[in-house]
Design an enzyme around this catalytic site. Structure first.
Site, PDB file in Angstrom:
ATOM      1  N   TYR A 145       0.856  -1.161   0.110  1.00 26.02           N
ATOM      2  CA  TYR A 145       0.056  -0.025   0.011  1.00 26.02           C
ATOM      3  C   TYR A 145       0.949   1.222   0.066  1.00 26.02           C
ATOM      4  O   TYR A 145       1.684   1.425   0.943  1.00 26.02           O
ATOM      5  CB  TYR A 145      -1.113   0.039   1.270  1.00 26.02           C
ATOM      6  CG  TYR A 145      -1.699   1.301   1.340  1.00 26.02           C
ATOM      7  CD1 TYR A 145      -2.739   1.429   0.255  1.00 26.02           C
ATOM      8  CD2 TYR A 145      -1.644   1.969   2.311  1.00 26.02           C
ATOM      9  CE1 TYR A 145      -3.603   2.513   0.188  1.00 26.02           C
ATOM     10  CE2 TYR A 145      -2.493   3.228   2.463  1.00 26.02           C
ATOM     11  CZ  TYR A 145      -3.346   3.402   1.562  1.00 26.02           C
ATOM     12  OH  TYR A 145      -4.019   4.554   1.456  1.00 26.02           O
ATOM     13  N   ASP A 239       9.287   3.732   0.192  1.00 28.76           N
ATOM     14  CA  ASP A 239       7.970   4.166   0.835  1.00 28.76           C
ATOM     15  C   ASP A 239       8.253   3.835   2.148  1.00 28.76           C
ATOM     16  O   ASP A 239       7.827   2.893   2.697  1.00 28.76           O
ATOM     17  CB  ASP A 239       6.673   3.407   0.350  1.00 28.76           C
ATOM     18  CG  ASP A 239       5.576   3.924   1.138  1.00 28.76           C
ATOM     19  OD1 ASP A 239       5.418   4.566   2.085  1.00 28.76           O
ATOM     20  OD2 ASP A 239       4.267   3.484   0.707  1.00 28.76           O
ATOM     21  N   LYS A 267       3.164   9.659   8.360  1.00 29.37           N
ATOM     22  CA  LYS A 267       2.628   8.978   9.613  1.00 29.37           C
ATOM     23  C   LYS A 267       3.486   9.450  10.858  1.00 29.37           C
ATOM     24  O   LYS A 267       3.110  10.508  11.198  1.00 29.37           O
ATOM     25  CB  LYS A 267       2.751   7.461   9.500  1.00 29.37           C
ATOM     26  CG  LYS A 267       1.702   6.830   8.390  1.00 29.37           C
ATOM     27  CD  LYS A 267       1.419   5.380   8.826  1.00 29.37           C
ATOM     28  CE  LYS A 267       0.548   4.688   7.661  1.00 29.37           C
ATOM     29  NZ  LYS A 267      -0.759   5.051   8.125  1.00 29.37           N
TER      30      LYS A 267
END
Length: 435
Positions: A145, A239, A267
């Site tokens: 993801y 990522d 995040k």
């Protein structure tokens, strides 16, 4: 006449369902309508809903609150800055200090820019790779993801087992992914090498989560992908939205010793506030410079809230927490404690399951086979996994019932993990009775 707690909860559910699609304001949780709640506050590793019910939080803002909820240093920094202004859409002192610290700690970053989310950050990395190479296709790994951009939501939960490197659309509205995306199996270097060799003239970049969801890389896999990218002159994109500042202060780059050409953050960087950042080699990052406007290789980049002083001062405060002595040792010790506790409960119950993860991350997959990539994890009993998550939620554990990873934070401790494990054991008994 005072409403009962049940009546108040029902009213929240009715209001939420009348406003938000499926009653959820930001997607993906998939709670049954009758279980909808509204959260009111959080502190440390606990949450409280509008009726005062307490929850152990093992979602921790989808991992964004690695410092825990309402961490004192973050609250103080944000409160002070709020009086001075929340957004200038321009360079500010907090953004500058944060950018310098990211550049210091990330060997991949010669230059960087801020945006407002990890989704934006990974999107910009893909655009930069295409601009730099003049090629169009991105190679991703099945089940990874990368945010809500096209690459991020393609082959995310595939079910057709298409032959690699054919992508499967997980989300409608992303038709161009069929043309611009290639898909490889994570942790299978030989197959990845074959796909890259066959498509080397079209691949603009290889995009990957170094630790994919909760599945660690097998020894040599990341190094092998790095070597392949070097061999063919293809930018490697990490990522690190999840792994950044979580697996180590220097993220996956520090933990695994593999350095990408571009990297995306989000995040945990923001200490619970919205943030994204992307950076990399100067010759690649130069393509977002406004001096390139009018040229074919200019990458338009703008983010109204990117680098705003509220988020960046919160991030600076969060990083000061992560730099404290023993933080990562404690996170790793606690993660291992939780995973070992889950394994013991599963084994004692005679249940067949795999407990995976690394650092402050954990996931349980109900399968008797080793889990090393998406297709191996997809063999798990998803019905049982979702039932387990919902049973935990009933018992006051807040998490994602879609069955994804459990997040720990600096605010978690063994006592909270013990509470969780007790509720997990009780939930497993209920699940075994109904499935």
């Amino acid at each position: 006449m005072t409403k009962t707690s049940s009546e108040a909860v029902n009213q929240v559910q009715k209001r939420a369902l009348s406003v938000f699609t499926a009653g959820i304001s930001n997607g993906e949780f998939g709670f049954p309508p009758e279980t909808l709640i509204a959260l009111d506050r959080g502190k440390g590793a606990r949450l409280w809903d509008t009726e005062g019910k307490e929850y152990l939080d093992f979602s921790i803002g989808w991992g964004s609150c690695l410092v825990g909820h309402a961490r004192e240093e973050v609250v103080e920094a944000v409160t002070k800055q709020a009086e001075k202004g929340s957004n200038f859409s321009y360079l500010n002192t907090h953004a500058l200090a944060l950018g310098e610290e990211i550049q210091r700690v990330s060997p991949a970053v010669d230059r960087l820019r801020f945006c407002a989310s990890g989704t934006e950050a990974t999107m910009y990395c893909q655009r930069l790779a295409r601009a730099f190479t003049g090629k169009t296709k991105i190679l991703k790994f099945e089940g990874a993801y990368h945010g809500a951009n096209e690459a991020g939501v393609t082959s995310l939960f595939p079910s057709q087992n298409l032959e690699f490197p054919t992508p499967e659309l997980t989300s409608a509205g992303t038709p161009m992914a069929r043309e611009n995306l290639l898909v490889a199996p994570y942790n299978e270097l030989e197959k990845t090498a074959e796909i890259i060799a066959e498509n080397k003239d079209d691949i603009a970049g290889v995009l990957m989560e170094p630790l994919q969801r909760c599945t660690p890389p097998i020894p040599g896999f990341l190094d092998g992908v790095r070597a392949l990218c070097d061999s063919y002159g293809i930018p490697l994109i990490f990522d690190e939205v999840v792994t950044g500042f979580r697996l180590a202060y220097g993220g996956a780059q520090e933990k695994y010793g593999v350095i990408p050409d571009l990297v995306a953050y989000g995040k945990a960087l923001g200490g619970g506030y919205p943030i994204g950042a992307f950076g990399g080699r100067a010759d690649i990052m130069d393509h977002v410079s406004e001096h390139y406007i009018g040229q074919d290789n200019y990458v338009w980049m703008a983010s109204t809230l990117g680098g705003n002083p509220i988020s960046t001062c919160a991030a600076n405060a969060a990083l000061s927490v992560y730099r404290q002595e023993g933080v990562y040792e404690n996170l790793y010790e606690l993660g291992e404690y939780l995973r070992n506790g889950l394994r013991k409960i599963v084994d004692d119950a005679g249940e067949v399951a795999q407990v995976i993860g690394d650092g402050p991350l954990a996931q349980i997959v109900f399968t008797d086979q080793p889990v090393f990539n998406y297709r191996s994890s997809a063999q798990g009993n998803k019905k049982k996994g979702r039932a387990m998550m919902l049973e935990l939620f009933k018992r006051g554990v807040f998490l994602n019932p879609m069955g994804t990873k459990l997040y720990l934070s600096v605010a978690h401790d063994r006592a909270i993990c013990d509470e969780f494990l007790t509720r997990f054991e009780d939930s497993l008994k209920s699940v075994r009775e109904i499935i």
